[in-house]
Every structure is written in structure tokens, then in C-alpha cells.
Scaffold this motif. Structure first.
Motif, PDB file in Angstrom:
ATOM      1  N   LEU A  89       0.824  -1.202   0.000  1.00 25.01           N
ATOM      2  CA  LEU A  89       0.000   0.000   0.000  1.00 25.01           C
ATOM      3  C   LEU A  89       0.858   1.251   0.000  1.00 25.01           C
ATOM      4  N   TYR A  90       1.820   1.303  -0.891  1.00 22.14           N
ATOM      5  CA  TYR A  90       2.711   2.457  -0.895  1.00 22.14           C
ATOM      6  C   TYR A  90       2.061   3.688  -1.503  1.00 22.14           C
ATOM      7  N   GLY A  91       0.789   3.584  -1.906  1.00 27.60           N
ATOM      8  CA  GLY A  91       0.038   4.779  -2.227  1.00 27.60           C
ATOM      9  C   GLY A  91      -0.082   5.705  -1.032  1.00 27.60           C
ATOM     10  N   MET A  92       0.123   5.158   0.177  1.00 26.70           N
ATOM     11  CA  MET A  92       0.102   5.984   1.385  1.00 26.70           C
ATOM     12  C   MET A  92       1.132   7.103   1.306  1.00 26.70           C
ATOM     13  N   PHE A  93       2.355   6.780   0.870  1.00 25.54           N
ATOM     14  CA  PHE A  93       3.395   7.796   0.771  1.00 25.54           C
ATOM     15  C   PHE A  93       3.000   8.878  -0.227  1.00 25.54           C
ATOM     16  N   PHE A  94       2.408   8.463  -1.338  1.00 28.49           N
ATOM     17  CA  PHE A  94       1.985   9.422  -2.357  1.00 28.49           C
ATOM     18  C   PHE A  94       0.920  10.369  -1.812  1.00 28.49           C
ATOM     19  N   LEU A  95      -0.110   9.806  -1.181  1.00 28.02           N
ATOM     20  CA  LEU A  95      -1.203  10.637  -0.686  1.00 28.02           C
ATOM     21  C   LEU A  95      -0.756  11.540   0.452  1.00 28.02           C
ATOM     22  N   MET A  96      -0.012  10.991   1.409  1.00 23.32           N
ATOM     23  CA  MET A  96       0.332  11.768   2.587  1.00 23.32           C
ATOM     24  C   MET A  96       1.355  12.855   2.290  1.00 23.32           C
ATOM     25  N   SER A  97       2.131  12.716   1.226  1.00 27.47           N
ATOM     26  CA  SER A  97       3.029  13.814   0.866  1.00 27.47           C
ATOM     27  C   SER A  97       2.231  15.048   0.468  1.00 27.47           C
ATOM     28  N   PHE A  98       1.128  14.853  -0.258  1.00 27.41           N
ATOM     29  CA  PHE A  98       0.251  15.979  -0.603  1.00 27.41           C
ATOM     30  C   PHE A  98      -0.436  16.526   0.641  1.00 27.41           C
ATOM     31  N   ALA A  99      -0.893  15.622   1.515  1.00 25.49           N
ATOM     32  CA  ALA A  99      -1.606  16.072   2.714  1.00 25.49           C
ATOM     33  C   ALA A  99      -0.699  16.920   3.603  1.00 25.49           C
ATOM     34  N   LEU A 100       0.546  16.481   3.799  1.00 25.87           N
ATOM     35  CA  LEU A 100       1.439  17.198   4.702  1.00 25.87           C
ATOM     36  C   LEU A 100       1.929  18.524   4.104  1.00 25.87           C
ATOM     37  N   VAL A 101       2.237  18.535   2.807  1.00 23.71           N
ATOM     38  CA  VAL A 101       2.786  19.748   2.189  1.00 23.71           C
ATOM     39  C   VAL A 101       1.689  20.757   1.890  1.00 23.71           C
ATOM     40  N   ARG A 102       0.575  20.305   1.309  1.00 24.21           N
ATOM     41  CA  ARG A 102      -0.465  21.246   0.912  1.00 24.21           C
ATOM     42  C   ARG A 102      -1.491  21.479   2.003  1.00 24.21           C
ATOM     43  N   GLY A 103      -1.809  20.435   2.786  1.00 22.20           N
ATOM     44  CA  GLY A 103      -2.816  20.580   3.833  1.00 22.20           C
ATOM     45  C   GLY A 103      -2.275  21.151   5.124  1.00 22.20           C
ATOM     46  N   TYR A 104      -1.049  20.717   5.500  1.00 25.82           N
ATOM     47  CA  TYR A 104      -0.433  21.184   6.743  1.00 25.82           C
ATOM     48  C   TYR A 104       0.684  22.203   6.498  1.00 25.82           C
ATOM     49  N   HIS A 105       0.943  22.509   5.240  1.00 20.74           N
ATOM     50  CA  HIS A 105       1.926  23.531   4.862  1.00 20.74           C
ATOM     51  C   HIS A 105       3.318  23.227   5.423  1.00 20.74           C
ATOM     52  N   ALA A 106       3.658  21.939   5.448  1.00 20.30           N
ATOM     53  CA  ALA A 106       4.994  21.534   5.883  1.00 20.30           C
ATOM     54  C   ALA A 106       5.963  21.643   4.710  1.00 20.30           C
ATOM     55  N   SER A 107       7.230  21.840   5.012  1.00 14.26           N
ATOM     56  CA  SER A 107       8.245  21.845   3.960  1.00 14.26           C
ATOM     57  C   SER A 107       8.442  20.415   3.451  1.00 14.26           C
ATOM     58  N   PRO A 108       8.967  20.256   2.224  1.00 12.66           N
ATOM     59  CA  PRO A 108       9.220  18.895   1.735  1.00 12.66           C
ATOM     60  C   PRO A 108      10.116  18.086   2.666  1.00 12.66           C
TER      61      PRO A 108
END
Length: 237
Positions: free
Chosen positions: A40-59
Motif C-alpha cells: 500500500l505504498y500509495g500511502m506515501f503518495f497521498l500523505m506527501s500531498f496532505a502534509l505539504v499542501r494541507g499542513y503547509h509543511a516543507s518537503p
């Protein structure tokens, strides 16, 4: 010719759905399935968007937070072998996927984009990694043991090949859901750069539901497998 491209895309999507359904059906019926559907490595794909765009974290910060998944997997995986020997394969495999499903549901509830929701999000990521750690090692062991001794090398190569294939399915499915839902929720197209953080988080939540489905399929197909085949006896000369 006008309209030809949409028709080809629809035909390709229908053919892919039919062929994938037939493949999954065959995998469920074989004693030693090729595809490890728990990837289920789609988790990494989805959560990268959630953390950067949703939580405004740096890469960098997003990458460090996502690192909790392989860290938890690495901590738990060595223990899963002992659990497999003590509790049996079915309990361990179902428990591993059950932990993953619980983590995905927790993530879908807690992904609000607020700072106070970040600690439970990190807990859910750790749970997800731990669930994979419980599941992957016994599942791979059972798959390899299902192959005859003289075919273990070939089985290992196929297992690695299908691991990449399973990863591709997870990422492609998550990407398709994310793109579709961002277009629906934002109303301005499916480009993540033009969508609001709220739309991105909503699309990620919908993608997590897809991963829940993958986790359920992985758990079910892993326990409903036949016993390892006994090696065939060579006929006496």
C-alpha cells in the motif's frame, strides 16, 4: 477523428477493469498468489500531498514525518516471525491488515489540517507502518514456502517483480482518485497547485478509502490460500 480519443480512453478503462478483476479472481483461487496485494505504498503518495499542501509543511519536514512508517515497520517486522510461530499465520496476517485499516480510518478522521491534529496523524502513520511490519514478513514467508525447493530462486524473483507491480497499482490508484476528487472538490480542475488545502485534504481522505479497500483485499486473500504443495516425487528409473 473527433471524439475518438475519449472513446479509446473509456474502452481502455473498461478493458483494464475487466482484466484486473479476472486477475484478482485468479490470484484468490491459486494456492500461492503472485501479487502481494498488501503493498500500500500509495500511502506515501497521498500523505506527501496532505502534509505539504494541507499542513503547509516543507518537503523536508514532510519526508521526515513520513519516515515514521518504515521505521515502525523495521521495528515490528523482526517480532512478526515469532508471533507467526506462536499464534499462527491467519491471526497474524489478519491482525496486521486490521492495524493498517484502523490506521487508515484514524487518518481519514484526523486529517483536518490543524496543528492539534498532527500528533494523532503521526500516531496513525506509526500504526500503519507497524501493521505492515506484522503482515509482510509472514506473508512473504508463506508465499516462498509454497514454492517447491528447487523453484525458490524463481519464486523469489517473481515475488520481487510482483512487489513492484503491486506498488505501481497502489500509487496509480491513489493518483487517479486524488486527481479526480480534487477536480470535483475544487471546481477548478485537477491540478494540485491551484486547489485549496481543504480540497487537497478532502481528496486525500477519499484516496485513503481506496487504500482501506486494498488492505481488506490483502487481508482476505492472504488467509484464504491453500496449504503448501508437497514436492512431487520423481518416478523411479
Amino acid at each position: 477523428m473527433p471524439g475518438g480519443r475519449p472513446r479509446r480512453q473509456i474502452a481502455s478503462a473498461l478493458a483494464a477493469a475487466v482484466l484486473l478483476s479476472m486477475f484478482i479472481r485468479q490470484e484468490r483461487r491459486t494456492p500461492s498468489p503472485l501479487v502481494d496485494l498488501n503493498l500500500l505504498y500509495g500511502m506515501f503518495f497521498l500523505m506527501s500531498f496532505a502534509l505539504v499542501r494541507g499542513y503547509h509543511a516543507s518537503p523536508l519536514a514532510a519526508g521526515l514525518r513520513l519516515a515514521i512508517i518504515p521505521v515502525a515497520l523495521g521495528i515490528v517486522a523482526p517480532v512478526s516471525g515469532a508471533l507467526h510461530e506462536r499464534l499462527g499465520a491467519q491471526i497474524v496476517l489478519l491482525s496486521g491488515m486490521g492495524i493498517c485499516v484502523a490506521a487508515l480510518i484514524l487518518l481519514s478522521v484526523m486529517l483536518t489540517g490543524t496543528p492539534d491534529s498532527l500528533p494523532p496523524v503521526m500516531v496513525a502513520l506509526a500504526m500503519f507502518g507497524a501493521g505492515l511490519g506484522v503482515f509482510i514478513a509472514p506473508n512473504n514467508s508463506l508465499t516462498m514456502n509454497a514454492a517447491p525447493p528447487d523453484r525458490r530462486g524463481e519464486a523469489g524473483g517473481l515475488l520481487n517483480l510482483m512487489r513492484v507491480f503491486g506498488t505501481s497499482i497502489g500509487v496509480a490508484g491513489a493518483s487517479a482518485v486524488l486527481s479526480w476528487r480534487i477536480g470535483v472538490l475544487s471546481g477548478i480542475g485537477n491540478r494540485t497547485l491551484t486547489a485549496s488545502g481543504e480540497a487537497v485534504l478532502g481528496a486525500v481522505n477519499d484516496g485513503l478509502l481506496l487504500l482501506v479497500g486494498f488492505a481488506i483485499v490483502a487481508g482476505v486473500t492472504s488467509v484464504f490460500r491453500g496449504p503448501p504443495r508437497a514436492p512431487a516425487l520423481k518416478a523411479a528409473a
